[in-house]
Write an enzyme that holds these catalytic residues in place. Structure first.
Site, short mmCIF file in Angstrom:
data_model
loop_
_atom_site.label_atom_id
_atom_site.label_comp_id
_atom_site.label_asym_id
_atom_site.label_seq_id
_atom_site.Cartn_x
_atom_site.Cartn_y
_atom_site.Cartn_z
N ASP A 170 0.53 -1.29 -0.34
CA ASP A 170 -0.09 -0.18 0.33
C ASP A 170 0.76 0.99 -0.13
O ASP A 170 1.55 1.45 1.05
CB ASP A 170 -0.70 -0.17 1.39
CG ASP A 170 -1.67 0.86 1.29
OD1 ASP A 170 -1.16 2.60 0.56
OD2 ASP A 170 -2.86 0.73 1.48
N HIS A 171 1.08 2.07 -1.23
CA HIS A 171 1.97 2.75 -1.11
C HIS A 171 1.76 4.02 -0.01
O HIS A 171 2.63 4.30 0.10
CB HIS A 171 2.48 3.65 -2.42
CG HIS A 171 1.54 4.57 -3.17
ND1 HIS A 171 0.05 3.64 -3.83
CD2 HIS A 171 1.58 5.54 -3.58
CE1 HIS A 171 -0.65 5.55 -3.58
NE2 HIS A 171 -0.37 6.31 -3.43
N HIS A 216 -6.00 2.67 1.26
CA HIS A 216 -5.25 3.90 1.74
C HIS A 216 -5.98 4.43 2.93
O HIS A 216 -5.19 4.63 4.45
CB HIS A 216 -5.06 5.35 0.76
CG HIS A 216 -4.69 3.92 -0.84
ND1 HIS A 216 -3.46 3.34 -1.10
CD2 HIS A 216 -4.81 4.37 -1.26
CE1 HIS A 216 -3.27 3.32 -1.82
NE2 HIS A 216 -3.69 3.09 -2.59
P1 NDP Z 1 -0.37 -1.99 -16.80
O1 NDP Z 1 -2.40 -2.15 -16.86
O2 NDP Z 1 -0.13 -0.89 -17.48
O3 NDP Z 1 -0.21 -3.16 -17.13
C1 NDP Z 1 1.33 -4.05 -15.88
C2 NDP Z 1 1.34 -4.38 -17.48
O4 NDP Z 1 0.97 -5.64 -16.99
C3 NDP Z 1 0.91 -4.55 -18.78
O5 NDP Z 1 2.24 -4.24 -19.58
C4 NDP Z 1 1.34 -5.87 -19.42
O6 NDP Z 1 2.38 -6.54 -19.89
C5 NDP Z 1 1.15 -6.69 -18.21
N1 NDP Z 1 -1.42 -6.99 -18.76
C6 NDP Z 1 -1.66 -5.93 -18.49
N2 NDP Z 1 -2.98 -6.67 -19.16
C7 NDP Z 1 -2.63 -7.29 -18.92
C8 NDP Z 1 -3.68 -8.92 -19.13
N3 NDP Z 1 -5.06 -8.67 -19.01
N4 NDP Z 1 -3.19 -9.84 -18.95
C9 NDP Z 1 -1.39 -10.47 -17.98
N5 NDP Z 1 -1.06 -8.98 -18.48
C10 NDP Z 1 -1.12 -8.19 -18.66
O7 NDP Z 1 -0.44 -1.63 -15.37
P2 NDP Z 1 0.44 -0.34 -14.55
O8 NDP Z 1 1.88 -1.00 -15.03
O9 NDP Z 1 -0.71 0.55 -14.20
O10 NDP Z 1 0.02 -1.33 -13.09
C11 NDP Z 1 -0.14 -2.54 -11.81
C12 NDP Z 1 -0.22 -3.45 -11.13
O11 NDP Z 1 0.04 -1.92 -10.00
C13 NDP Z 1 -2.02 -3.42 -10.80
O12 NDP Z 1 -2.07 -4.24 -10.18
C14 NDP Z 1 -2.29 -2.06 -10.69
O13 NDP Z 1 -3.74 -1.93 -10.46
C15 NDP Z 1 -1.29 -1.57 -9.47
N6 NDP Z 1 -1.47 -0.44 -8.90
C16 NDP Z 1 -0.51 1.06 -10.11
C17 NDP Z 1 -0.76 2.67 -9.90
C18 NDP Z 1 -0.55 2.96 -11.25
O14 NDP Z 1 -0.47 4.26 -11.04
N7 NDP Z 1 -0.10 2.69 -13.04
C19 NDP Z 1 -0.99 3.15 -8.73
C20 NDP Z 1 -0.95 1.89 -7.90
C21 NDP Z 1 -2.06 0.42 -7.97
P3 NDP Z 1 3.20 -7.65 -20.92
O15 NDP Z 1 1.88 -7.35 -22.04
O16 NDP Z 1 4.25 -6.91 -21.28
O17 NDP Z 1 2.65 -9.12 -20.22
C1 BG6 Z 2 -4.05 4.65 -6.65
C2 BG6 Z 2 -5.40 4.80 -7.07
O1 BG6 Z 2 -4.05 3.29 -5.77
O2 BG6 Z 2 -3.29 6.30 -5.31
C3 BG6 Z 2 -5.47 6.11 -8.13
O3 BG6 Z 2 -4.91 3.55 -7.50
C4 BG6 Z 2 -4.91 7.36 -7.17
O4 BG6 Z 2 -6.88 6.06 -8.45
C5 BG6 Z 2 -3.19 6.76 -6.43
O5 BG6 Z 2 -5.56 7.87 -7.91
C6 BG6 Z 2 -3.23 8.39 -5.26
O6 BG6 Z 2 -2.30 8.14 -4.92
P1 BG6 Z 2 -0.97 9.22 -5.18
O7 BG6 Z 2 -0.27 9.42 -4.43
O8 BG6 Z 2 -0.80 10.08 -5.95
O9 BG6 Z 2 -2.30 9.90 -3.44
#
Ligand code: NDP
Ligand code: BG6
Length: 513
Positions: free
Chosen positions: A200-201, A263
């Protein structure tokens, strides 16, 4: 590379120097989080000399990407998203140790290939290495990845030794109680709890950690921290951003799952828990679980209930018109997804009996601000005014988690002059003024802590289940209600009227942070 002036953690950071030689494997390495947070975090740790001397990064994803291309993508990510500029001398040491393995997340052969690559590194450097798996994919593949880590033997590498494998799991950890329990079962069939780091960041944010220091390193707060002196507590996690390009994810989530269950509940637990017997991971997490267990089930009726939900409608933000949620790309025409949620909680223990805790979180609100405000009871009567009806301001202690990190205390002071008149004044402590503003990102601290096996700032399995247990009845109730009872608020405002009503009932009102 280590320079105490550059990194506020470095004073007293001895435990962070103890990580064994490590390979970090990121699943989902072509994704947004890897580029925006994870690679920059690793780079900043390298810049501060906090990575073990033998450190490798392996990206894993479905698309075949040569090592050299991933190194380029990673360098670009640092250039674009790192809090400090890319330095060639630091990057030139990290880049050759940045590799890529491709394959399906449910493909046994790909995990075999990954294992061979890790063993190849061990042979090359002549040492056993810890493997830290970072699952940064959409949640649909959390379970297959965990299962394959088990089946391939990767989860049990160097078991019982400091090099034992560890796994960081991103959020969302389940979508309700049943799915969180199922995920915990899958993980527990592969890893021991001590190997698991549910992220949980918010727990990695400097000011969230400061909350523990303020509460337990200062003797003045504890005697006041209870129902005898505290009138109520407000926790606000407000964002200016809307759903942006994330409707695909957000439509299945909403504010309660996305922000409150994790959070906001963590902020609540750290604020209200009993003092832990020590700062070790289990003592703190035991206290958080006890606090979550003491929260009374919520009343869900539309009128006089403890919950409010709403969607943002079009409005003005910073003077610019912005679209409503229903007009955003990818949002269903009948969407009942809430972009704002508020709860009124009662904590049924001796410390907090009768003290309401109000939680709210929303997108497209007036300002980005996360704060915890402790509102104290008023002084009895007012000897400074002729009429009893003129009240002194209530003292309020506010922890500003972000932005503008700091603390403030509202006190009553005498207005200079011959008459005795009072005015509320604010005592302010600003992080940036005292410590400078270049504080480490949450992900730096969390990746480093996982690397040394310290789970204090991560969520334990029972903790996440307890939190889901609280919010799942609300989710089920809202699902049966559809759009009935779903309020709206103008983008750029502080939320809907129904959230004000939660406080009105007790004669309270939301602070404008
Ligand atoms: P993405 O949607 O960018 O997915 C990450 C990678 O996972 C993709 O580049 C792809 O890699 C692979 N992927 C995407 N969809 C699928 C699928 N349906 N099945 C299998 N592989 C898949 O996610 P994020 O990087 O945004 O987030 C990653 C995790 O972190 C998530 O659980 C998200 O909830 C969490 N998170 C993200 C935040 C953010 O700011 N982005 C903030 C807090 C939490 P490839 O195709 O190369 O396999
Ligand atoms: C993520 C949520 O966990 O936290 C986002 O999935 C949200 O929807 C984000 O925007 C907020 O994080 P921060 O650090 O920018 O307050």
């Amino acid at each position: 590379m280590s320079d105490p002036e550059r990194h506020p953690f470095l004073h007293g950071l001895s435990k962070h120097r103890g990580a064994p030689p490590t390979v970090v494997v990121i699943f989902g390495a072509s994704g947004d989080l890897t580029a925006r947070k994870l690679v920059p975090a690793i780079y900043n740790l390298a810049l501060d000399g906090l990575l073990p001397a033998d450190f490798y990064l392996i990206g894993f994803g479905r698309k075949p990407i040569p090592d050299a291309e991933f190194q380029q993508v990673a360098a670009d990510a640092v250039r674009e998203f790192s809090r400090r500029e890319l330095q060639d001398d630091v990057w030139s040491r990290l880049a050759p140790r940045t590799l890529y393995v491709s394959g399906g997340y449910d493909e046994a052969a790909a995990f075999q290939q990954l294992a061979e690559r890790i063993e190849g590194i061990e042979k090359e450097i002549g040492q056993e290495m810890q493997t830290l798996f970072y699952i940064s994919t959409p949640p649909s593949v959390f379970a297959p990845i965990s299962e394959n880590l088990g089946a391939s033997g990767l989860a049990r590498r160097h078991v019982g030794r400091p090099q034992q494998s560890k796994v960081i799991i991103e959020k969302p950890f389940g979508k309700d109680l049943a799915s969180a329990q199922a995920l915990n079962r899958t993980i527990a069939s592969v890893f021991a709890e001590s190997q698991v780091f549910r992220i949980d960041h918010y727990l990695g944010k400097e000011t969230v950690q400061d909350l523990l220091v303020q509460r337990f390193a200062n003797a003045i707060f504890e005697p006041l921290w209870n129902r005898n002196f505290v009138d109520h507590v407000q926790i606000t996690v407000a964002e200016e951003v809307g759903v942006g390009t994330r409707a695909g994810y957000y439509e299945g989530s909403g504010a309660l799952r996305d922000m409150i269950q994790n959070h906001t509940m963590q902020l609540l637990a750290l604020t209200a828990m009993e003092p832990p017997v020590s700062l070790d991971a289990e003592s703190i997490r035991n206290e958080k679980v006890k606090l979550l267990q003491a929260i009374q089930p919520l009343r869900l009726e539309a009128a006089a209930g403890d919950v409010a939900r709403a969607q943002y409608a079009e409005g003005l933000l910073g003077g610019n018109p912005v679209a409503g949620y229903m007009q955003e790309d990818g949002v269903d025409a009948k969407s009942s997804t809430e972009t704002f949620a508020a709860l009124r909680l009662n904590i049924n223990n001796w410390r907090w009996h009768g003290v309401p805790f109000y939680l709210r979180s929303g997108k497209r609100m007036a300002r980005r601000v996360t704060e915890i405000a402790i509102r104290f009871k008023r002084a009895p009567g007012n000897i400074f005014a002729e009429s009893e009806r003129i009240q002194l301001a209530a003292n309020t202690l506010a922890f500003q988690i972000q932005p503008d990190e700091g603390m403030s205390l509202i006190l009553n002071a005498k207005i200079p002059g011959l008459e005795t008149r009072t005015q509320p004044v604010k005592m302010n402590f600003k992080y940036a003024t005292t410590f400078g503003s270049n504080t480490p990102e949450a992900y730096e601290r969390l990746v480093l802590d996982a690397m040394i096996g310290d789970s204090t700032l991560f969520i334990r399995g029972d903790e996440t289940e307890r939190s889901w247990q609280l919010v799942t009845p609300i989710l089920e109730h809202w699902r049966t209600q559809g759009r009935t009872g779903l309020d709206t608020y103008s983008a750029g405002s502080w939320g809907p009227k129904s959230a004000d009503a939660l406080l009105d009932a007790n004669g309270h009102s939301w602070r404008e942070p």
